[in-house]
Design a protein around this motif. Structure first.
Motif, PDB file in Angstrom:
ATOM      1  N   LEU A 175      30.038  16.635  17.381  1.00 16.25           N
ATOM      2  CA  LEU A 175      29.169  15.470  17.156  1.00 16.25           C
ATOM      3  C   LEU A 175      27.686  15.802  17.351  1.00 16.25           C
ATOM      4  O   LEU A 175      26.859  15.444  16.502  1.00 16.25           O
ATOM      5  N   PRO A 176      27.269  16.498  18.421  1.00 18.15           N
ATOM      6  CA  PRO A 176      25.840  16.854  18.532  1.00 18.15           C
ATOM      7  C   PRO A 176      25.361  17.768  17.411  1.00 18.15           C
ATOM      8  O   PRO A 176      24.218  17.632  16.948  1.00 18.15           O
ATOM      9  N   LEU A 177      26.231  18.672  16.955  1.00 20.81           N
ATOM     10  CA  LEU A 177      25.832  19.552  15.855  1.00 20.81           C
ATOM     11  C   LEU A 177      25.623  18.759  14.576  1.00 20.81           C
ATOM     12  O   LEU A 177      24.637  18.970  13.851  1.00 20.81           O
ATOM     13  N   CYS A 178      26.535  17.842  14.295  1.00 28.08           N
ATOM     14  CA  CYS A 178      26.385  16.998  13.107  1.00 28.08           C
ATOM     15  C   CYS A 178      25.117  16.157  13.190  1.00 28.08           C
ATOM     16  O   CYS A 178      24.415  15.971  12.189  1.00 28.08           O
ATOM     17  N   GLN A 179      24.790  15.656  14.396  1.00 28.69           N
ATOM     18  CA  GLN A 179      23.560  14.875  14.575  1.00 28.69           C
ATOM     19  C   GLN A 179      22.325  15.723  14.311  1.00 28.69           C
ATOM     20  O   GLN A 179      21.341  15.239  13.725  1.00 28.69           O
ATOM     21  N   GLN A 180      22.342  16.981  14.699  1.00 29.70           N
ATOM     22  CA  GLN A 180      21.201  17.863  14.451  1.00 29.70           C
ATOM     23  C   GLN A 180      20.950  18.036  12.952  1.00 29.70           C
ATOM     24  O   GLN A 180      19.803  17.989  12.486  1.00 29.70           O
ATOM     25  N   TYR A 181      22.020  18.206  12.197  1.00 27.03           N
ATOM     26  CA  TYR A 181      21.857  18.382  10.753  1.00 27.03           C
ATOM     27  C   TYR A 181      21.465  17.072  10.074  1.00 27.03           C
ATOM     28  O   TYR A 181      20.710  17.078   9.085  1.00 27.03           O
ATOM     29  N   VAL A 182      21.943  15.945  10.584  1.00 24.35           N
ATOM     30  CA  VAL A 182      21.526  14.659  10.034  1.00 24.35           C
ATOM     31  C   VAL A 182      20.023  14.470  10.217  1.00 24.35           C
ATOM     32  O   VAL A 182      19.304  14.061   9.292  1.00 24.35           O
ATOM     33  N   ASP A 184      13.015  16.888   7.534  1.00 24.39           N
ATOM     34  CA  ASP A 184      12.334  18.074   7.021  1.00 24.39           C
ATOM     35  C   ASP A 184      12.881  18.593   5.692  1.00 24.39           C
ATOM     36  O   ASP A 184      12.125  19.140   4.888  1.00 24.39           O
ATOM     37  N   GLU A 185      14.161  18.431   5.453  1.00 17.89           N
ATOM     38  CA  GLU A 185      14.779  19.003   4.258  1.00 17.89           C
ATOM     39  C   GLU A 185      15.594  17.954   3.529  1.00 17.89           C
ATOM     40  O   GLU A 185      16.021  16.963   4.117  1.00 17.89           O
ATOM     41  N   HIS A 186      15.804  18.218   2.236  1.00 16.21           N
ATOM     42  CA  HIS A 186      16.670  17.352   1.453  1.00 16.21           C
ATOM     43  C   HIS A 186      18.120  17.716   1.743  1.00 16.21           C
ATOM     44  O   HIS A 186      18.444  18.873   2.038  1.00 16.21           O
ATOM     45  N   PRO A 187      19.036  16.748   1.679  1.00 16.26           N
ATOM     46  CA  PRO A 187      20.442  17.032   1.984  1.00 16.26           C
ATOM     47  C   PRO A 187      21.004  18.120   1.079  1.00 16.26           C
ATOM     48  O   PRO A 187      20.865  18.066  -0.138  1.00 16.26           O
ATOM     49  N   ALA A 224      30.522  20.278   9.384  1.00 15.75           N
ATOM     50  CA  ALA A 224      29.458  19.454   9.965  1.00 15.75           C
ATOM     51  C   ALA A 224      28.281  19.312   9.009  1.00 15.75           C
ATOM     52  O   ALA A 224      27.693  18.225   8.885  1.00 15.75           O
ATOM     53  N   ILE A 225      27.937  20.380   8.309  1.00 20.40           N
ATOM     54  CA  ILE A 225      26.820  20.322   7.361  1.00 20.40           C
ATOM     55  C   ILE A 225      27.153  19.382   6.211  1.00 20.40           C
ATOM     56  O   ILE A 225      26.318  18.575   5.779  1.00 20.40           O
ATOM     57  N   GLN A 226      28.378  19.448   5.693  1.00 23.32           N
ATOM     58  CA  GLN A 226      28.754  18.578   4.579  1.00 23.32           C
ATOM     59  C   GLN A 226      28.767  17.111   4.986  1.00 23.32           C
ATOM     60  O   GLN A 226      28.299  16.244   4.240  1.00 23.32           O
ATOM     61  N   GLN A 227      29.284  16.818   6.168  1.00 24.08           N
ATOM     62  CA  GLN A 227      29.298  15.431   6.630  1.00 24.08           C
ATOM     63  C   GLN A 227      27.884  14.926   6.875  1.00 24.08           C
ATOM     64  O   GLN A 227      27.538  13.798   6.499  1.00 24.08           O
ATOM     65  N   ALA A 228      27.036  15.738   7.480  1.00 25.77           N
ATOM     66  CA  ALA A 228      25.651  15.324   7.734  1.00 25.77           C
ATOM     67  C   ALA A 228      24.882  15.134   6.433  1.00 25.77           C
ATOM     68  O   ALA A 228      24.066  14.215   6.316  1.00 25.77           O
ATOM     69  N   ILE A 254      25.779  11.730   4.984  1.00 32.36           N
ATOM     70  CA  ILE A 254      25.128  10.635   5.724  1.00 32.36           C
ATOM     71  C   ILE A 254      23.643  10.566   5.381  1.00 32.36           C
ATOM     72  O   ILE A 254      23.089   9.488   5.131  1.00 32.36           O
ATOM     73  N   ALA A 255      22.979  11.717   5.362  1.00 28.86           N
ATOM     74  CA  ALA A 255      21.541  11.740   5.082  1.00 28.86           C
ATOM     75  C   ALA A 255      21.236  11.314   3.647  1.00 28.86           C
ATOM     76  O   ALA A 255      20.226  10.646   3.395  1.00 28.86           O
ATOM     77  N   GLN A 256      22.110  11.691   2.701  1.00 26.22           N
ATOM     78  CA  GLN A 256      21.876  11.317   1.314  1.00 26.22           C
ATOM     79  C   GLN A 256      21.962   9.800   1.143  1.00 26.22           C
ATOM     80  O   GLN A 256      21.138   9.196   0.438  1.00 26.22           O
ATOM     81  N   SER A 257      22.947   9.167   1.784  1.00 30.56           N
ATOM     82  CA  SER A 257      23.049   7.708   1.726  1.00 30.56           C
ATOM     83  C   SER A 257      21.823   7.053   2.361  1.00 30.56           C
ATOM     84  O   SER A 257      21.286   6.067   1.840  1.00 30.56           O
TER      85      SER A 257
END
Length: 443
Positions: free
Chosen positions: A45-52, A58-61, A81-85, A88-91
């Motif tokens: 969960l913390p790793l996914c939050q970092q990528y979100v 800073d970056e596009h999903p 984790a990167i794919q899930q984040a 979320i970020a794209q939405s």
């Protein structure tokens, strides 16, 4: 159940919907297995939050981005984790961009009224409030086949075995999965997707499975069009004059009682706060939550009834931006929030996809102010909430019916569809009004 997003497909092509089978509890046959899953979630969960946060700032999903954060997770788990984040970020970025476009349209409309001298003295200039970055508070793991594999159980009392990779190298958890009878009925004869979703609720873990179903659109391209206007007084109004569902009546009375209860709780909180009480009572209530559920149920019934009474037709509905709708009175804003207006277009789209009916979204700008006869555009055409009376041609009808007719006419209107903002739509409608006046000999 949710509708899968489609990529540039036509309105008459088959649609693929993803149906989810939820509330499958993971059996706690071995407490140590679920404890290992808890340890995995505390790192995931913390790793996914970092990528979100990275993809929202800073970056596009990018689902295929290289790993950049140190973690004890394996390469495969980091990829999940990167794919899930990224999803979320794209939405978040899409919704934020739409909200910012609505804000710019409202700001342009505000300055146009200010320049024309028609601006109400009490109207405030629209302001933009920056969105907060999504915060992951609930444990949810969208695992793919690289880290979690669901296999049918052989010679066992369980239905499946879920193989899950752990933090330890080459160590796999075998978690038993036992389905209820209604789960077996829902999954009978279906091909399951390889991805699974794991949710942590309370002390237990729950599994969500899904499968794809292709629903062919049965509506012919030459089928008659029915426009749908969305409102509060009438949830759904069709262009043939039918009304379905309303927030008035019992729902409105329940909303008033709930609002009074909230006010009393707010006064109590204020008094206790002055006395120095640290633990203050919440202003939320179970009655308000029940009211919200009942409103959604009434909306679902209204939309279902509308689709059932219009067989063999295609529907055109408006693209609403409820987040930018505001009234001067605070009570009206609470009324708008309680009516759950944003749920109606989603339910229309979902019913169309589920039943194989063409439900096409059109632009909603000025549908309530435009005359369906002469295209004249003016706020004065709406003297009150339910009445529409054109200031030029004198056309008078119910306001929701006039808006539904405008929505019906906009289906297939490529010229209006090409307009990029409200200013372009307004210019086009005024041009059409001038053409109507010339054609009918008006000065």
């Amino acid at each position: 159940m949710k509708q899968r997003s489609r990529r540039h497909t036509g309105p008459y092509e088959p649609q693929t919907i993803t149906r989810a089978v939820t509330h499958i509890r993971l059996e706690a046959a071995n407490v140590g297995k679920l404890a290992a899953l808890d340890d995995l979630a505390q790192v995931y969960l913390p790793l996914c939050q970092q990528y979100v946060t990275l993809f929202c700032t800073d970056e596009h999903p990018d689902k295929f981005r290289a790993t950049c954060f140190a973690t004890p997770l394996s390469e495969r788990w980091q990829r999940v984790a990167i794919q899930q984040a990224a999803g979320i970020a794209q939405s978040w970025r899409t919704n934020r961009a739409q909200a910012y476009q609505d804000y710019q349209d409202d700001l342009l409309d505000y300055h146009e009224q200010e320049a024309e001298g028609t601006l109400d003295a009490q109207t405030q200039e629209p302001t933009w409030k920056e969105w907060n970055i999504p915060t992951l508070s609930q444990t949810c793991i969208q695992a793919n086949v690289n880290v979690a594999i669901l296999e049918p159980a052989q010679d066992s009392t369980f239905d499946y075995w879920l193989k899950i990779s752990t933090l330890a190298l080459r160590k796999v958890l075998l978690v038993p999965v036992k389905l209820a009878e209604y789960h077996r009925e829902a999954l009978a004869g279906k091909t399951l997707n390889t991805s699974v979703t794991l949710n942590k609720r309370g002390d237990g873990w729950w599994l969500t499975l899904s499968y794809d179903q292709v629903v062919a659109v049965q509506t012919a391209p030459s089928a008659p069009v029915v426009g749908i206007d969305v409102g509060v007084a009438n949830f759904v109004t069709t262009s043939d004059g039918q009304h379905y569902g309303t927030f008035h009546g019992k729902l409105r009375e329940r909303q008033k009682r709930d609002q009074q209860k909230r006010r009393r709780k707010a006064k109590l909180r204020k008094c206790l706060k002055k006395k120095g009480v640290k633990k203050l009572p919440s202003t939320s209530s179970k009655s308000g939550q029940r009211l919200a559920r009942h409103v959604r149920q009434e909306i679902n019934r209204a939309v279902k009834q509308c689709f059932g009474e219009h067989p063999g037709t295609q529907f055109a509905y408006e693209h609403l931006s409820v987040a930018t709708m505001k009234f001067k009175a605070r009570a009206m804003n609470a009324y708008l929030y309680a009516s759950n207006l944003a749920h109606i277009p989603r339910q229309i789209a979902w019913n169309g996809a589920k039943q194989g009916v063409a439900a096409i979204r059109v632009k909603s700008a000025y549908t309530s102010q435009e005359c369906s006869v002469c295209h004249y555009l003016d706020r004065a055409n709406r003297p009150d909430q339910q009445t529409f009376c054109c200031q030029v041609c004198g056309h008078s009808t119910h306001a929701d019916l006039n808006a539904a007719l405008n929505i019906e006419h906009r289906l297939g209107d490529e010229e209006l569809h090409a307009c990029k903002n409200r200013k372009a739509i307004k210019a086009l409608l005024l041009q059409r009004h001038q053409a109507w006046k010339t054609q009918n000999g008006w000065p």
